[in-house]
Design a protein around this motif. Structure first.
Motif, PDB file in Angstrom:
ATOM      1  N   ALA A  52       0.835  -1.210   0.000  1.00  0.00           N
ATOM      2  CA  ALA A  52       0.000   0.000   0.000  1.00  0.00           C
ATOM      3  C   ALA A  52       0.868   1.259   0.000  1.00  0.00           C
ATOM      4  N   PHE A  53       1.935   1.252   0.773  1.00  0.00           N
ATOM      5  CA  PHE A  53       2.847   2.393   0.809  1.00  0.00           C
ATOM      6  C   PHE A  53       3.470   2.631  -0.562  1.00  0.00           C
ATOM      7  N   CYS A  56       0.795   4.002  -3.014  1.00  0.00           N
ATOM      8  CA  CYS A  56       0.419   5.389  -2.699  1.00  0.00           C
ATOM      9  C   CYS A  56       1.516   6.375  -3.073  1.00  0.00           C
ATOM     10  N   ILE A  60       0.949   9.166  -5.990  1.00  0.00           N
ATOM     11  CA  ILE A  60       0.998  10.576  -5.581  1.00  0.00           C
ATOM     12  C   ILE A  60       2.034  11.346  -6.390  1.00  0.00           C
ATOM     13  N   THR A  66       4.608   2.345 -12.161  1.00  0.00           N
ATOM     14  CA  THR A  66       4.088   1.800 -10.906  1.00  0.00           C
ATOM     15  C   THR A  66       3.789   0.309 -11.025  1.00  0.00           C
ATOM     16  N   ALA A 125      -0.962   3.224   3.840  1.00  0.00           N
ATOM     17  CA  ALA A 125      -1.525   4.432   3.236  1.00  0.00           C
ATOM     18  C   ALA A 125      -1.424   5.615   4.196  1.00  0.00           C
ATOM     19  N   ALA A 128       2.134   6.881   4.107  1.00  0.00           N
ATOM     20  CA  ALA A 128       2.360   7.621   2.856  1.00  0.00           C
ATOM     21  C   ALA A 128       1.724   9.008   2.925  1.00  0.00           C
ATOM     22  N   TRP A 129       0.534   9.082   3.484  1.00  0.00           N
ATOM     23  CA  TRP A 129      -0.120  10.383   3.654  1.00  0.00           C
ATOM     24  C   TRP A 129       0.670  11.252   4.627  1.00  0.00           C
ATOM     25  N   THR A 132       3.920  12.512   2.683  1.00  0.00           N
ATOM     26  CA  THR A 132       3.713  13.447   1.571  1.00  0.00           C
ATOM     27  C   THR A 132       2.706  14.539   1.878  1.00  0.00           C
ATOM     28  N   THR A 135      -3.171  12.946  -0.599  1.00  0.00           N
ATOM     29  CA  THR A 135      -3.914  11.695  -0.749  1.00  0.00           C
ATOM     30  C   THR A 135      -4.076  11.390  -2.219  1.00  0.00           C
ATOM     31  N   ILE A 136      -4.491  10.163  -2.488  1.00  0.00           N
ATOM     32  CA  ILE A 136      -4.725   9.758  -3.873  1.00  0.00           C
ATOM     33  C   ILE A 136      -6.102  10.227  -4.271  1.00  0.00           C
TER      34      ILE A 136
END
Length: 140
Positions: A52-53, A56, A60, A66, A125, A128-129, A132, A135-136
Motif C-alpha cells: 500500500a505504501f 500510494c 501521488i 508503478t 496508506a 504515505a499520507w 507526503t 492523498t490519492i
C-alpha cells in the motif's frame, strides 16, 4: 486442523537460515483453544503495509512505472515471505483459499489474515499520507 504455511525445500543452500527465521516468526500460541500463527499474520501485515505504501507513493508522485514496481515487489515478497505466510497478501485470496479448503483453514485464522492485511494496508496508506501530506485522488 489449522493451516501451517511453513514448508521448506531441502535443496536450498540457505535452508538452515530460513528454518531459524520461520521458527522465530512461526511460534504458535494457544489462545482461546485456537492455534494462531503470529508470524504469518505479522508477515501479512508487513507485506500489505509495504504494498500500500509503494502504490500510494508512486501514484501521488505520478510515476508511470508503478505496475512494474508493484509486480517486482509482489514477486520478491512471494518468494521471501511465502514460506511463512502462504503468500495470500489479499483478503479475496484468503477467502478463496478458505472456501476451497475449509478443512485446512478455520474461520478465525482467515479472519486474522483479513484483519492483518487490512490493517497493514491502512497503516501503509496512512504513513504515505503522513510523509507526503497528499492523498490519492479518485478521478476517471
Amino acid at each position: 486442523m489449522v493451516f501451517n504455511p511453513i514448508k521448506f525445500n531441502d535443496a536450498l543452500p540457505y535452508d538452515g537460515i530460513l528454518r531459524k527465521v520461520a521458527q522465530v516468526l512461526g511460534k504458535r500460541n494457544n489462545f482461546a483453544n485456537q492455534n494462531y500463527n503470529f508470524g504469518a499474520y505479522l508477515g501479512e501485515f508487513c507485506v500489505t503495509f509495504g504494498l500500500a505504501f509503494l502504490i500510494c507513493i508512486n501514484v501521488i508522485h505520478g510515476q508511470t512505472d508503478t505496475a512494474l514496481k508493484v509486480g517486482l515487489y509482489c514477486a520478491a515478497m512471494i518468494y521471501s515471505m511465502g514460506i511463512i505466510t502462504g503468500s495470500n497478501f489479499n483478503p479475496g485470496l484468503s477467502l478463496a483459499m478458505w472456501l476451497a479448503r475449509p478443512d485446512l483453514h478455520t474461520f478465525m485464522s482467515v479472519f486474522s489474515y483479513w484483519c492483518s492485511q487490512m490493517l497493514g494496508a491502512f497503516c501503509g496508506a496512512l504513513v504515505a499520507w503522513g510523509i507526503t501530506g497528499e492523498t490519492i485522488g479518485i478521478a476517471p
